[in-house]
Design a protein around this motif. Structure first.
Motif, PDB file in Angstrom:
ATOM      1  N   PHE A  61      36.042   4.972  98.449  1.00  0.00           N
ATOM      2  CA  PHE A  61      36.730   4.731  99.712  1.00  0.00           C
ATOM      3  C   PHE A  61      38.161   5.259  99.682  1.00  0.00           C
ATOM      4  N   GLN A  62      38.756   5.337 100.870  1.00  0.00           N
ATOM      5  CA  GLN A  62      40.115   5.856 101.006  1.00  0.00           C
ATOM      6  C   GLN A  62      41.117   5.021 100.215  1.00  0.00           C
ATOM      7  N   ASN A  63      40.916   3.703 100.189  1.00  0.00           N
ATOM      8  CA  ASN A  63      41.855   2.833  99.467  1.00  0.00           C
ATOM      9  C   ASN A  63      41.366   2.486  98.053  1.00  0.00           C
ATOM     10  N   TYR A  64      40.301   3.171  97.600  1.00  0.00           N
ATOM     11  CA  TYR A  64      39.705   3.045  96.265  1.00  0.00           C
ATOM     12  C   TYR A  64      38.978   1.721  96.050  1.00  0.00           C
ATOM     13  N   ALA A  65      39.436   0.611  96.702  1.00  0.00           N
ATOM     14  CA  ALA A  65      38.765  -0.697  96.624  1.00  0.00           C
ATOM     15  C   ALA A  65      38.585  -1.187  95.186  1.00  0.00           C
ATOM     16  N   ARG A  70      32.396   4.285  78.534  1.00  0.00           N
ATOM     17  CA  ARG A  70      33.082   5.302  77.737  1.00  0.00           C
ATOM     18  C   ARG A  70      32.772   6.705  78.260  1.00  0.00           C
ATOM     19  N   GLU A  71      31.499   6.946  78.593  1.00  0.00           N
ATOM     20  CA  GLU A  71      31.101   8.260  79.101  1.00  0.00           C
ATOM     21  C   GLU A  71      31.729   8.535  80.463  1.00  0.00           C
ATOM     22  N   ALA A  72      31.739   7.524  81.348  1.00  0.00           N
ATOM     23  CA  ALA A  72      32.304   7.701  82.691  1.00  0.00           C
ATOM     24  C   ALA A  72      33.803   7.965  82.625  1.00  0.00           C
ATOM     25  N   LEU A  73      34.517   7.237  81.766  1.00  0.00           N
ATOM     26  CA  LEU A  73      35.962   7.453  81.628  1.00  0.00           C
ATOM     27  C   LEU A  73      36.255   8.826  81.022  1.00  0.00           C
ATOM     28  N   HIS A  74      35.394   9.272  80.128  1.00  0.00           N
ATOM     29  CA  HIS A  74      35.570  10.611  79.560  1.00  0.00           C
ATOM     30  C   HIS A  74      35.375  11.682  80.635  1.00  0.00           C
ATOM     31  N   THR A  75      34.397  11.463  81.510  1.00  0.00           N
ATOM     32  CA  THR A  75      34.121  12.435  82.571  1.00  0.00           C
ATOM     33  C   THR A  75      35.321  12.612  83.489  1.00  0.00           C
ATOM     34  N   VAL A  76      36.028  11.520  83.775  1.00  0.00           N
ATOM     35  CA  VAL A  76      37.187  11.595  84.687  1.00  0.00           C
ATOM     36  C   VAL A  76      38.504  11.727  83.924  1.00  0.00           C
ATOM     37  N   GLY A  94      46.701   8.915  91.228  1.00  0.00           N
ATOM     38  CA  GLY A  94      45.634   9.794  90.760  1.00  0.00           C
ATOM     39  C   GLY A  94      44.751   9.133  89.731  1.00  0.00           C
ATOM     40  N   GLN A  95      45.346   8.325  88.845  1.00  0.00           N
ATOM     41  CA  GLN A  95      44.556   7.611  87.831  1.00  0.00           C
ATOM     42  C   GLN A  95      43.683   6.543  88.475  1.00  0.00           C
ATOM     43  N   GLN A  96      44.208   5.861  89.488  1.00  0.00           N
ATOM     44  CA  GLN A  96      43.399   4.872  90.195  1.00  0.00           C
ATOM     45  C   GLN A  96      42.203   5.532  90.871  1.00  0.00           C
ATOM     46  N   GLN A  97      42.443   6.721  91.409  1.00  0.00           N
ATOM     47  CA  GLN A  97      41.324   7.426  92.038  1.00  0.00           C
ATOM     48  C   GLN A  97      40.257   7.770  91.014  1.00  0.00           C
ATOM     49  N   ARG A  98      40.679   8.191  89.825  1.00  0.00           N
ATOM     50  CA  ARG A  98      39.714   8.515  88.780  1.00  0.00           C
ATOM     51  C   ARG A  98      38.912   7.282  88.367  1.00  0.00           C
ATOM     52  N   VAL A  99      39.565   6.129  88.330  1.00  0.00           N
ATOM     53  CA  VAL A  99      38.845   4.886  88.019  1.00  0.00           C
ATOM     54  C   VAL A  99      37.791   4.618  89.089  1.00  0.00           C
TER      55      VAL A  99
END
Length: 362
Positions: free
Chosen positions: A82-86, A116-122, A138-143
């Motif tokens: 979402f736009q606000n990342y939620a 671990r895999e998902a965090l590595h991907t982003v 930007g880091q929040q968006q990656r999360v």
């Protein structure tokens, strides 16, 4: 292979407002799509209907060949950023990303491996224990993206998710999103009102206005061959002039006749002519196809943005790497391929049919 199909989708609200008007689109697996248009054009409504958050008034939604029109959002293999990342502010990065898997009561060792895999991907290795409040935008968006992809959806929906970032970070995240999509090989559907974002990232763009798809195609097709005045003005800067078709591959505008690359339009028919500012070359007056007088000039770093007035009073916009003098009379030169002729009121289907006819004769 087709992954999403919208079949004659209409959305009308209780107050009578029609947000979508008979929308038809087909999306292939593994591509990056953008729904592009101004506020109120219907792009987010399409996204919400695909996700299952909004019910269409008419039409059907298909996913992988199956009718999912009445399927609950939680049962669709589709996730949304979402736009606000939620994000959950009281949970750290690991807990945010792991949330959906914990709800499904997956084994802890599986959750740890997938997080671990998902965090590595982003590209957030080492951030698992960080608090959300400690992260940049930007880091929040990656999360938020990591949390969305951990369930391995077949389709990821992104709703204006770069709009809150500053210009530099938005550019960076455009590359990031495209790289993530390529790595995962899943379908991304990205909603934006920013033309540059859509052009930079997409395999295909759907341009919307007033609840209707105005044009769809590759970024190059949309930019070089707009089907109507709205698309030409909305996608980048344009010089749009009234004209008259003389015959196939010849058009008249600004009081002169020019060769062009368009055909299949009736001789004598009134048309609109599009010339992009970057396709205009400034020359000595004698070498130009048209004469203009420079009115203003702005230096924008990589080019000058020049406004000039033609002998017929038309105000031209020119992008040039060379500056000029205010009040100077100059020529402007363009090739036949730089001229794009638009028929008044032509639909995308009619435009495509005309293009195919003359491409087939080449």
């Amino acid at each position: 292979m087709e992954i999403i199909k919208l079949d004659h989708i209409t959305k009308q609200y209780d107050d009578g407002f029609v947000a979508l008007k008979d929308i038809n689109l087909e999306l292939e697996s593994g591509k990056f799509y953008s729904l592009l248009g101004p506020s109120g054009s219907g792009k987010t409504t399409i996204l919400r209907i695909i996700a299952g958050f909004t019910e269409a008034s008419a039409g059907r939604v298909y996913f992988d060949g199956q009718d999912i029109t009445n399927l609950d959002a939680s049962k669709r293999h589709i996730n949304t950023v979402f736009q606000n990342y939620a994000l959950f502010p009281h949970l750290n990065v690991y807990e945010n990303v792991a949330f959906a898997l914990k709800l499904r009561r997956r084994p802890e060792n599986e959750i740890r491996a997938k997080v671990r895999e998902a965090l590595h991907t982003v590209r957030l290795d080492g951030y698992a224990n960080r608090e959300i409040s400690e992260l940049s935008g930007g880091q929040q968006q990656r999360v938020a993206i990591a949390r969305a992809i951990i369930n391995e959806p077949k389709v990821l929906l992104l709703d204006e998710c770069l709009s809150a970032l500053d210009k530099r970070l938005r550019k960076e995240m455009q590359f990031e999103l495209r790289a993530i999509q390529k790595k995962l090989g899943i379908t991304f559907i990205f909603v934006t009102h920013d033309q540059e974002e859509a052009l930079a990232m997409s395999d295909e763009i759907f341009v919307l206005n007033d609840g209707e798809i105005q044009q769809s195609g590759s970024p190059v097709d949309i930019y070089d061959e707009p089907v109507n005045d709205f698309v030409a003005r909305f996608i980048g800067d344009s010089n749009i002039l009234p004209g008259r078709m003389i015959r196939d591959f010849a058009v008249e505008f600004a009081g002169k006749k020019f060769e062009c690359a368009d055909a299949g339009i009736t001789s004598g028919e009134k048309v609109e002519v599009v010339l992009r500012p970057e396709d205009l070359d400034i020359t000595e007056p004698a070498a130009g196809k048209l004469l203009v007088t420079v009115q203003s000039q702005l230096f924008l770093g990589d080019h000058f943005e020049i406004k000039a007035v033609g002998q017929d009073g038309f105000e031209w916009l020119i992008h040039s790497t060379n500056g000029v003098q205010i009040g100077q009379e100059v020529g402007i030169f363009f090739d036949p391929e730089d001229i794009h002729v638009m028929r008044l009121g032509e639909t995308e289907e009619e435009f495509d049919a005309r293009l195919e006819t003359y491409e087939g004769e080449d």
